[in-house]
Every structure is written in structure tokens, then in C-alpha cells.
Scaffold this active site. Sequence first.
Site, mmCIF file in Angstrom:
data_model
loop_
_atom_site.group_PDB
_atom_site.id
_atom_site.type_symbol
_atom_site.label_atom_id
_atom_site.label_comp_id
_atom_site.label_asym_id
_atom_site.label_seq_id
_atom_site.Cartn_x
_atom_site.Cartn_y
_atom_site.Cartn_z
ATOM 1 N N SER A 128 -82.311 49.158 -21.593
ATOM 2 C CA SER A 128 -83.383 49.042 -20.599
ATOM 3 C C SER A 128 -83.336 47.735 -19.819
ATOM 4 O O SER A 128 -83.935 47.634 -18.748
ATOM 5 C CB SER A 128 -84.736 49.197 -21.287
ATOM 6 O OG SER A 128 -84.870 48.221 -22.307
ATOM 7 N N GLU A 129 -82.610 46.746 -20.299
ATOM 8 C CA GLU A 129 -82.554 45.460 -19.601
ATOM 9 C C GLU A 129 -81.943 45.576 -18.209
ATOM 10 O O GLU A 129 -82.242 44.789 -17.326
ATOM 11 C CB GLU A 129 -81.821 44.404 -20.446
ATOM 12 C CG GLU A 129 -80.376 44.702 -20.767
ATOM 13 C CD GLU A 129 -80.169 45.445 -22.076
ATOM 14 O OE1 GLU A 129 -79.263 45.060 -22.829
ATOM 15 O OE2 GLU A 129 -80.886 46.429 -22.334
ATOM 16 N N VAL A 130 -81.103 46.595 -17.994
ATOM 17 C CA VAL A 130 -80.488 46.752 -16.672
ATOM 18 C C VAL A 130 -81.540 47.080 -15.613
ATOM 19 O O VAL A 130 -81.346 46.772 -14.442
ATOM 20 C CB VAL A 130 -79.347 47.801 -16.660
ATOM 21 C CG1 VAL A 130 -78.244 47.401 -17.617
ATOM 22 C CG2 VAL A 130 -79.846 49.187 -16.960
#
Length: 180
Positions: A128-130
Site C-alpha cells: 500500500s505504500e506505493v
Amino acid sequence: MSLVDYDVVAHVATITLADETRRNALSEELLGQLLEAVDEATRDQDVRVVVLTNRGTVFCAGANLRERSIDAAPTRPGETMSELFMRIRGSKKIFVGRIAGHSVAGGVGLAAVTDISIAIDTATFGFSEVRLGVVPAIISVVCLPKMRLADAQQAMLRGQRFSAEEAARIGLITYSVAGD
């Protein structure tokens, strides 16, 4: 306050992420306690296997973003996480991930770094960091060797969540099993 529980029974050390309030997010404090627990298990001659698990419905929500706010003191959680991965990989003990909840961002790396990782079938995974414009650089070191390149590209570039069954299919974890 203890954010990580440590217990040894019958040659098995169990390290439990126990910060349910913050979804076991990797704060500097939690990472420090996790490193201490890994070191203790590695040093203990009676321990043969180390189980890494969680309390609550989230295995690990990744980095604690509140520590990264503008007002927060500067931290270096990436260095601590890299050190944690190196210590687990360098240990002569067998590390088993008992993934009893959702895992995103740095939590995916924590699930992937174990020798054997077994997730409850209702768990979801995701890079999810992208979606915040952050590359999963540190965790890619432990995730990429387990994954086929096309699967890694799709998962890491899209940032969408996927099931534990899919995580097992693409090699990120070893097995997806029923909760019971």
C-alpha cells in the site's frame, strides 16, 4: 508498555506483535522491542524454532506514519527494519510466520522474511505504500527473491490488496490456511 510479547515453551519461542491499538504498526519502539526479542531467541540455546505472530486482526500495518509527521523527531525506521531482516535471515534458528491478520507495506516484508509463513485465509496483503508515492525498497530485499518478477511488478506497482491465497500463489508466503 510492552508492544511485543516473548514466550518460550518446549523449545519454541513465540514473538507476538501486541500493539493492537496501532494495528501493530512498526514504530521505532515496536521495532526496538522486536529486535530485542529476535536477539533473545537467537541467543537462547534451548530455542529451536521462532514463531512470529500477532495479537488482533492485523498482523502488521507497516510503518507507523504518525512518527513520520513533520512535527515528529527524525527517526530511521528503515535502518532498524533492515537490521531486523538481516538478523532474522542470519539466525541459525528456523523462523515461522503465523500471520493471523492483515499485512500491508512493511508488514508484508515481515511476513516474507520468515523461513516458512502461514497466513489465515481471511488475511489480506498489499504494498500500500506505493499509493503514497513510497517505493517498497527495504522490503523488496526479502520479497523479490520469493516472487516471480511479473507477480512482483503487478503487486508492487498497483498497490492493491490481495488475498492470502493469492499471496501463497505468487510465493510471497508459504501457505494460506483456514482460521481454525
